[in-house]
Motif scaffolding. Structure first.
Motif, PDB file in Angstrom:
ATOM      1  N   HIS A 205     -20.688  -8.435 -29.749  1.00  0.00           N
ATOM      2  CA  HIS A 205     -19.968  -7.299 -29.786  1.00  0.00           C
ATOM      3  C   HIS A 205     -20.208  -5.872 -30.586  1.00  0.00           C
TER       4      HIS A 205
ATOM      5  N   ASP B 246     -18.304  -2.175 -31.154  1.00  0.00           N
ATOM      6  CA  ASP B 246     -17.113  -1.494 -30.760  1.00  0.00           C
ATOM      7  C   ASP B 246     -17.382   0.131 -30.229  1.00  0.00           C
TER       8      ASP B 246
ATOM      9  N   LEU C 259     -21.418  -3.025 -23.836  1.00  0.00           N
ATOM     10  CA  LEU C 259     -20.556  -4.100 -22.957  1.00  0.00           C
ATOM     11  C   LEU C 259     -21.562  -4.735 -22.187  1.00  0.00           C
TER      12      LEU C 259
ATOM     13  N   LEU D 123     -10.131  -6.487 -19.508  1.00  0.00           N
ATOM     14  CA  LEU D 123     -11.241  -6.056 -20.517  1.00  0.00           C
ATOM     15  C   LEU D 123     -10.901  -5.469 -21.586  1.00  0.00           C
ATOM     16  N   LEU D 124     -10.400  -4.126 -21.321  1.00  0.00           N
ATOM     17  CA  LEU D 124     -10.114  -2.998 -22.257  1.00  0.00           C
ATOM     18  C   LEU D 124      -8.889  -3.807 -23.490  1.00  0.00           C
TER      19      LEU D 124
ATOM     20  N   HIS E 209     -10.913  -6.213 -25.548  1.00  0.00           N
ATOM     21  CA  HIS E 209     -11.873  -5.590 -26.462  1.00  0.00           C
ATOM     22  C   HIS E 209     -10.912  -4.814 -27.662  1.00  0.00           C
TER      23      HIS E 209
ATOM     24  N   TRP F 127      -9.714  -7.826 -30.072  1.00  0.00           N
ATOM     25  CA  TRP F 127     -10.966  -8.213 -30.852  1.00  0.00           C
ATOM     26  C   TRP F 127     -11.318  -7.228 -32.029  1.00  0.00           C
ATOM     27  N   ASP F 128     -11.300  -5.914 -31.585  1.00  0.00           N
ATOM     28  CA  ASP F 128     -11.346  -4.831 -32.768  1.00  0.00           C
ATOM     29  C   ASP F 128     -10.485  -5.054 -33.629  1.00  0.00           C
TER      30      ASP F 128
END
Length: 113
Positions: free
Chosen positions: A12, A14, A18, A40-41, A44, A47-48
């Motif tokens: 990962h 940020d 990718l 996906l976005l 992501h 997760w951030d």
């Protein structure tokens, strides 16, 4: 489970890096790429948000001259921004293979997993 199998690791960043992805769909593309990128976005961003929680962080204040070693494949790590004047931060990277590190440690009398 999905067509790719179970998750075995997470890489990962940020800001970038990718994995290789299918080309971003054009506005006229009716394929499932649009859904893929939306998911996906969303994943992501989720997760951030998890990683930004205070309880997920170990913050270590370093003094001038301190050195930090990080096992990139075993530990997520990052740095906070700061005003470095009059002492600018110097970040140097070097990569050492685990075989070489383990051999050096064992020959120096340390135990190595």
């Amino acid at each position: 489970e999905n067509d790719w199998g179970p998750v075995t690791s997470i890489r990962h960043n940020d800001l970038d890096r990718l994995p290789d992805l299918p080309p971003y769909p054009s506005l006229t593309d009716n394929s499932n790429f649009t859904t893929f990128y939306e998911k996906l976005l969303s994943a992501h961003a989720a997760w951030d948000n998890i990683l930004r929680r205070d309880e997920m962080r170990l913050v270590i204040d370093l003094e001038c001259g301190d050195c930090v070693l990080v096992a990139n494949q075993r530990c997520m790590h990052g740095r906070f921004a700061f005003d470095g004047s009059p002492f600018p931060r110097v970040v140097m990277g070097c990569y050492v293979g685990m075989d070489e590190l383990g051999s050096k440690w064992k020959h120096s009398g340390f135990s190595f997993p």
